[in-house]
Structure formats: structure tokens, C-alpha cells
Design an enzyme around this catalytic site. Structure first.
Site, PDB file in Angstrom:
ATOM      1  N   GLY A   1      39.676 105.203  17.307  1.00  0.00           N
ATOM      2  CA  GLY A   1      39.308 104.836  16.041  1.00  0.00           C
ATOM      3  C   GLY A   1      38.796 106.401  15.362  1.00  0.00           C
ATOM      4  O   GLY A   1      39.222 106.945  14.726  1.00  0.00           O
ATOM      5  N   HIS A   2      37.584 106.521  15.677  1.00  0.00           N
ATOM      6  CA  HIS A   2      36.806 107.585  14.915  1.00  0.00           C
ATOM      7  C   HIS A   2      37.563 108.560  14.743  1.00  0.00           C
ATOM      8  O   HIS A   2      37.629 109.483  13.640  1.00  0.00           O
ATOM      9  CB  HIS A   2      35.387 107.667  15.580  1.00  0.00           C
TER      10      HIS A   2
ATOM     11  N   ARG B   1      31.855  93.138  13.138  1.00  0.00           N
ATOM     12  CA  ARG B   1      30.529  93.028  13.810  1.00  0.00           C
ATOM     13  C   ARG B   1      29.542  91.923  13.232  1.00  0.00           C
ATOM     14  O   ARG B   1      29.806  91.411  11.956  1.00  0.00           O
ATOM     15  CB  ARG B   1      29.897  94.188  13.650  1.00  0.00           C
TER      16      ARG B   1
ATOM     17  N   HIS C   1      37.311 104.514  23.709  1.00  0.00           N
ATOM     18  CA  HIS C   1      36.048 104.732  23.167  1.00  0.00           C
ATOM     19  C   HIS C   1      35.733 106.234  23.371  1.00  0.00           C
ATOM     20  O   HIS C   1      35.710 106.782  24.452  1.00  0.00           O
ATOM     21  CB  HIS C   1      34.906 104.160  23.917  1.00  0.00           C
ATOM     22  N   GLY C   2      35.582 107.122  22.199  1.00  0.00           N
ATOM     23  CA  GLY C   2      35.126 108.417  22.231  1.00  0.00           C
ATOM     24  C   GLY C   2      36.162 109.286  22.330  1.00  0.00           C
ATOM     25  O   GLY C   2      36.182 110.646  22.491  1.00  0.00           O
TER      26      GLY C   2
ATOM     27  N   ASN D   1      42.147 102.066  15.444  1.00  0.00           N
ATOM     28  CA  ASN D   1      41.005 101.467  15.473  1.00  0.00           C
ATOM     29  C   ASN D   1      40.603 101.974  13.845  1.00  0.00           C
ATOM     30  O   ASN D   1      40.257 103.141  13.397  1.00  0.00           O
ATOM     31  CB  ASN D   1      39.559 101.425  16.000  1.00  0.00           C
TER      32      ASN D   1
ATOM     33  N   THR E   1      29.453 100.786  19.850  1.00  0.00           N
ATOM     34  CA  THR E   1      29.533 100.059  21.203  1.00  0.00           C
ATOM     35  C   THR E   1      29.350 101.065  22.248  1.00  0.00           C
ATOM     36  O   THR E   1      29.805 102.196  22.247  1.00  0.00           O
ATOM     37  CB  THR E   1      30.859  99.721  21.485  1.00  0.00           C
TER      38      THR E   1
ATOM     39  N   HIS F   1      36.827  95.670  14.701  1.00  0.00           N
ATOM     40  CA  HIS F   1      35.720  95.276  15.161  1.00  0.00           C
ATOM     41  C   HIS F   1      34.917  94.531  14.081  1.00  0.00           C
ATOM     42  O   HIS F   1      34.272  95.110  13.278  1.00  0.00           O
ATOM     43  CB  HIS F   1      34.847  96.293  15.900  1.00  0.00           C
TER      44      HIS F   1
ATOM     45  N   GLU G   1      39.972  96.768  29.220  1.00  0.00           N
ATOM     46  CA  GLU G   1      39.900  97.994  28.384  1.00  0.00           C
ATOM     47  C   GLU G   1      39.026  98.986  29.269  1.00  0.00           C
ATOM     48  O   GLU G   1      37.738  98.522  29.082  1.00  0.00           O
ATOM     49  CB  GLU G   1      39.704  97.984  27.037  1.00  0.00           C
TER      50      GLU G   1
ATOM     51  N   GLU H   1      38.258  92.817  17.877  1.00  0.00           N
ATOM     52  CA  GLU H   1      37.164  93.282  19.118  1.00  0.00           C
ATOM     53  C   GLU H   1      35.925  92.272  18.382  1.00  0.00           C
ATOM     54  O   GLU H   1      35.920  92.579  17.426  1.00  0.00           O
ATOM     55  CB  GLU H   1      36.804  94.860  18.832  1.00  0.00           C
TER      56      GLU H   1
ATOM     57  N   ARG I   1      28.689  95.782   8.972  1.00  0.00           N
ATOM     58  CA  ARG I   1      28.648  96.763   8.704  1.00  0.00           C
ATOM     59  C   ARG I   1      29.560  97.516   8.156  1.00  0.00           C
ATOM     60  O   ARG I   1      29.491  98.444   7.327  1.00  0.00           O
ATOM     61  CB  ARG I   1      27.715  97.673   9.680  1.00  0.00           C
ATOM     62  N   HIS I   2      30.843  97.348   8.783  1.00  0.00           N
ATOM     63  CA  HIS I   2      31.841  97.887   8.028  1.00  0.00           C
ATOM     64  C   HIS I   2      33.172  97.133   7.719  1.00  0.00           C
ATOM     65  O   HIS I   2      33.508  96.665   6.710  1.00  0.00           O
ATOM     66  CB  HIS I   2      32.719  99.068   8.950  1.00  0.00           C
TER      67      HIS I   2
ATOM     68  N   HIS J   1      36.333 102.722  10.692  1.00  0.00           N
ATOM     69  CA  HIS J   1      35.521 103.784   9.926  1.00  0.00           C
ATOM     70  C   HIS J   1      36.224 103.924   8.641  1.00  0.00           C
ATOM     71  O   HIS J   1      35.465 104.552   7.798  1.00  0.00           O
ATOM     72  CB  HIS J   1      35.432 104.950  10.980  1.00  0.00           C
TER      73      HIS J   1
HETATM   74  N1  PXP Z   1      37.383 100.547  22.156  1.00  0.00           N
HETATM   75  C1  PXP Z   1      36.381  99.614  21.828  1.00  0.00           C
HETATM   76  C2  PXP Z   1      36.181  98.428  22.694  1.00  0.00           C
HETATM   77  C3  PXP Z   1      35.453 100.033  21.151  1.00  0.00           C
HETATM   78  O1  PXP Z   1      34.249  99.213  20.724  1.00  0.00           O
HETATM   79  C4  PXP Z   1      35.840 101.232  19.975  1.00  0.00           C
HETATM   80  C5  PXP Z   1      34.891 101.343  19.110  1.00  0.00           C
HETATM   81  O2  PXP Z   1      34.695 100.390  18.115  1.00  0.00           O
HETATM   82  C6  PXP Z   1      36.818 101.739  20.189  1.00  0.00           C
HETATM   83  C7  PXP Z   1      37.700 101.411  21.462  1.00  0.00           C
HETATM   84  C8  PXP Z   1      37.295 102.976  19.652  1.00  0.00           C
HETATM   85  O3  PXP Z   1      36.302 104.145  19.628  1.00  0.00           O
HETATM   86  P1  PXP Z   1      36.187 105.524  18.832  1.00  0.00           P
HETATM   87  O4  PXP Z   1      36.186 105.152  17.460  1.00  0.00           O
HETATM   88  O5  PXP Z   1      35.300 106.314  19.557  1.00  0.00           O
HETATM   89  O6  PXP Z   1      37.666 105.902  19.142  1.00  0.00           O
END
Ligand code: PXP
Length: 400
Positions: A373-374, A205, A351-352, A167, A261, A203, A311, A230, A209-210, A170
Site C-alpha cells: 500500500g504505502h 478501521r 507490510h512495509g 492497498n 498494523t 482496511h 499473509e 482487512e 481514520r482513512h 493512504h
Molecule cells: N498487509 C496488511 C495485513 C496490512 O495491514 C497492511 C497495512 O495496512 C499492508 C499489508 C500494506 O502495508 P504497506 O502499506 O506498508 O504496504
């Protein structure tokens, strides 16, 4: 007759069904004119073949003797060869894996058929992966979503790497902090692909914002793996998805005030509404994923929406305080992955996730793809995008 089934053992077998499915498989493989013989044996009989030809004095589930190799190769080009199946071993293993016997038997027969066609999982990881993909493809064609469940026996037995979708939101966050035109998430996507990413996620949005509309349009042209969009299930986003035509749409909940999210889409109690959106997107030819909490009740509701993929939200796992809570969240993810697979979903997670917490989740065999992503963008600032992706892929592969 392209498929012949010779039964030389005593246990009743659905021969007509098996023949029909295998003939369908030849059609699906684009070789309806080819011929193969499937010989059904017991353990003692297959042990005799294993001993004489392969130096293995014990029973196995399947042996293939290809007519495309050896001194008689090419004499009858339409004849692929013989597949020997031990019904006794197949029954035992089907019970062990908790699979319907006939489905498991078909999976074994297809495995043998692919060997006849030159597939060889022992040649290495990539060859094994190719073979498993083919089996998955054939089983889902022949058995519908239930085929996905059957394939997991192969996955446990063989190496099956998970995919990594990166992702790049960022990268755009840094750009938008100054409202300039760098760094470009499109450049980051190219580098992520060069590092081995199997997909690029953005994503879009509602508040932009990004990621901007221009990013998504350009990424559609540039991304060579697959583009995953997304988005919230709003009219505006559905319209954009239909125009851009990403390879996959992931439906996520969205709140303006949130930093990122915050949880999975609540499907339970809103199944009809979600189904309407999924159907609309699928009718437009788009593959649909739902971002969802690792909760069996939500998964069962999701199964009624027609989505192809779930997911699993790994946020609670990532944010768990202390080893005990983390372990509990990991067990929730493992159970949810199993339930999702049994419901016929392709299972993804995200996520995370970061370099320090990916390994236990990457070891869950039902999860086929991670969306991260992050952590990757943050590491890319230090080591560059290609290395950041490579390092994450390496951790995922090592855990499988
Ligand atoms: N999956 C989904 C559905 C998300 O919304 C996000 C964040 O945009 C991610 C994965 C990736 O999360 P992270 O940036 O924490 O890795």
C-alpha cells in the site's frame, strides 16, 4: 472405460487409485465422456519414444501424444490420446522434491492430461501460468490441501508470476487529512487495476481514520479484480463483511494508538476464538486470510483455524537494521513460507514492502501474492497510480 492404465514396467504402482483420481479429474474438467490412456514405462522405454518422436535421446517424466492433432484427429472425438509416464523418473523426482510418490505421479499424469487438452506451457509465460493454475485447481480438488504442496514442483519448473494486491488506504488518508471528498480511493482502485493490480485492499478501521464505509460499499461495485477487506475480528466488522461480501477477508490485529498494523494476529493460545470467527465468515461464503508473523508456531496454530490463506507479516524484514539483520528476517520469511505451504495454506505476504526491498521477498516461490500500500500510493503521487503499480509488478516478475 474413460481412463485406461497400461503398465509396461516393473515397479509397483497404485493403478486403481490413479485411474479413480484421473476419472475424477475428467469429471472436474466437465468432460467425463472423454477417453485417455496412460502408459507406465521405465527410463529406457520412454527414452526410445523421446528419441524417435521428439529428437530427445534421454528420459523425461511425461510425454503426451494428443489425438486431437495430426492426420487421425477427429476420427474418434471422444479419444483425447496417450500419456506416457516414466515411473523411474517420477520416483527419482518425487524423492528429490520430498513428495509422496503417488501424489507426484498424479500431478504428472494431470500435467500430461492437460497437454492432451491443448495446454502448452512452452507457448509462453501466460500459457504456463494458465496450465499451472489448472493443475493447482485439479490437485487441490483431488487431494485436498495436500495438493497445494504437490503443485510446487511445477511452480519451480515453470514460470509462476506472483500477484499484486494494491492497498489504497493512504489515498483516503490524504482525503481525511482535510475531511474533503478527494482524492477518492475508488478512483485510485480503478487506476491501480488499469496498471495491472490483481486485487484491491482496504482496511476498514474501527476509528475510520482513512477508509470509510462508503468507500468499501462503492469499491464492492467498482472493483473488477478482487476486493480484499482487512479488518479486526470484531462483531461490527464481521457484520459489515457479511453485508459487503468482499472476495477475501484478511483478519488483522488492531490497536487504536498504532500508526499502522504493528504485527501479526496472535493465534497461538487463542486458536478456538480465531477458529470461531473464521468458521463464521466461511459459513457466509467468504474466503479468509490471517495476517500472521513468520513464526512456525503461529502458523501451526493458524492451521487449526480453517483459514484458507496466511499473509506473512514482512514488517520486521522491512524494518531490519543493516544487511545482516535483514538477511536473518529474509530466512525467517523463506522458512515460514515453506511451512505455510506444507500446511496447505495459500501464502501471501505484505507490510512495509517498497521498491527497494521487494525483490528478495518476491523471489520466494511459495508466496503467491503481495499486499502493498504505502509505497505504491507514495510513488503514485510522483508518477501516477498506473505507472506506480506497473513498476512494482515489473520488479516482482523479474524476481520470480
Ligand atoms: N498487509 C496488511 C495485513 C496490512 O495491514 C497492511 C497495512 O495496512 C499492508 C499489508 C500494506 O502495508 P504497506 O502499506 O506498508 O504496504
Amino acid at each position: 472405460m474413460p481412463v485406461e492404465i497400461l503398465n509396461q514396467q516393473a515397479f509397483p504402482v497404485p493403478r486403481a487409485w490413479l485411474r479413480k483420481k484421473l476419472e475424477e479429474a475428467l469429471v472436474a474438467l466437465g468432460i467425463p465422456e472423454k477417453e485417455a490412456t496412460f502408459i507406465l514405462l521405465d527410463d529406457e522405454q520412454i527414452t526410445a519414444y523421446n528419441t524417435e518422436y521428439l529428437g530427445r535421446p534421454y528420459p523425461t517424466n511425461v510425454i503426451s501424444f494428443s489425438q486431437r492433432e495430426g492426420p487421425f484427429a477427429g476420427i474418434q472425438p471422444q479419444v483425447l490420446g496417450d500419456v506416457l509416464l516414466s515411473i523411474e523418473t517420477a520416483r527419482r523426482e518425487a524423492e528429490e522434491y520430498g513428495l509422496p510418490f503417488r501424489h507426484y505421479l498424479l500431478a504428472l499424469a494431470l500435467h500430461g492430461l492437460l497437454h492432451l487438452l491443448g495446454h502448452e506451457h512452452e507457448r509462453g509465460r501466460y500459457a504456463a501460468w494458465l496450465m499451472v493454475r489448472k493443475e493447482l485447481d485439479l490437485l487441490t480438488k483431488l487431494l485436498g490441501p495436500r495438493g497445494r504442496k504437490t503443485i510446487n514442483f511445477v511452480r519451480r519448473r515453470e514460470y509462476m508470476p506472483a500477484k499484486l494486491a494494491v492497498n489504497v488506504d493512504h489515498v483516503a488518508t490524504v482525503r481525511e487529512a482535510r475531511k474533503v471528498d478527494y482524492p477518492d480511493p475508488v478512483h485510485a482502485a480503478v487506476l491501480a487495476e488499469l496498471g495491472g493490480a490483481h486485487g484491491i485492499v482496504v482496511h476498514l478501521r474501527e476509528d475510520r481514520r482513512h477508509i470509510q464505509d462508503r468507500d468499501v460499499r462503492l469499491l464492492r461495485e467498482v472493483v473488477q479484480t478482487k476486493l480484499i477487506l482487512e479488518m479486526a475480528a470484531t462483531e461490527e466488522m464481521i457484520k459489515i463483511a457479511k453485508e459487503i461480501r468482499p472476495d477475501q477477508v484478511t483478519l488483522v490485529p488492531e490497536r487504536r494508538q498504532e500508526i499502522t498494523t504493528e504485527g501479526g494476529l496472535k493465534v497461538r493460545g487463542r486458536t478456538a476464538k480465531v477458529r470461531e470467527v473464521v468458521e463464521d465468515l466461511k459459513e457466509a461464503g467468504l474466503k479468509v486470510s490471517i495476517f500472521i508473523d513468520p513464526d512456525p508456531a503461529q502458523l501451526k496454530a493458524a492451521a487449526k483455524t480453517g483459514a484458507d490463506i496466511v499473509e506473512l507479516h514482512t514488517g520486521n524484514y522491512a524494518e531490519a537494521k543493516g544487511a545482516e539483520e535483514r538477511e536473518l528476517e529474509l530466512v525467517r520469511l523463506e522458512e515460514a513460507a515453506r511451512v505455510a505451504r506444507d500446511l496447505g495454506f495459500e501464502v501471501h505476504a505484505g507490510h512495509g514492502l517498497h521498491y527497494g526491498n521487494i525483490s528478495p521477498v518476491a523471489a520466494i516461490p511459495e508466496i503467491e501474492e503481495f499486499s502493498i500500500g504505502h509505497a505504491i500510493v507514495a510513488r503514485a503521487i510522483m508518477v501516477g497510480m498506473k505507472d506506480a503499480v506497473r513498476e512494482m509488478l515489473c520488479l516482482i516478475e523479474r524476481a520470480r
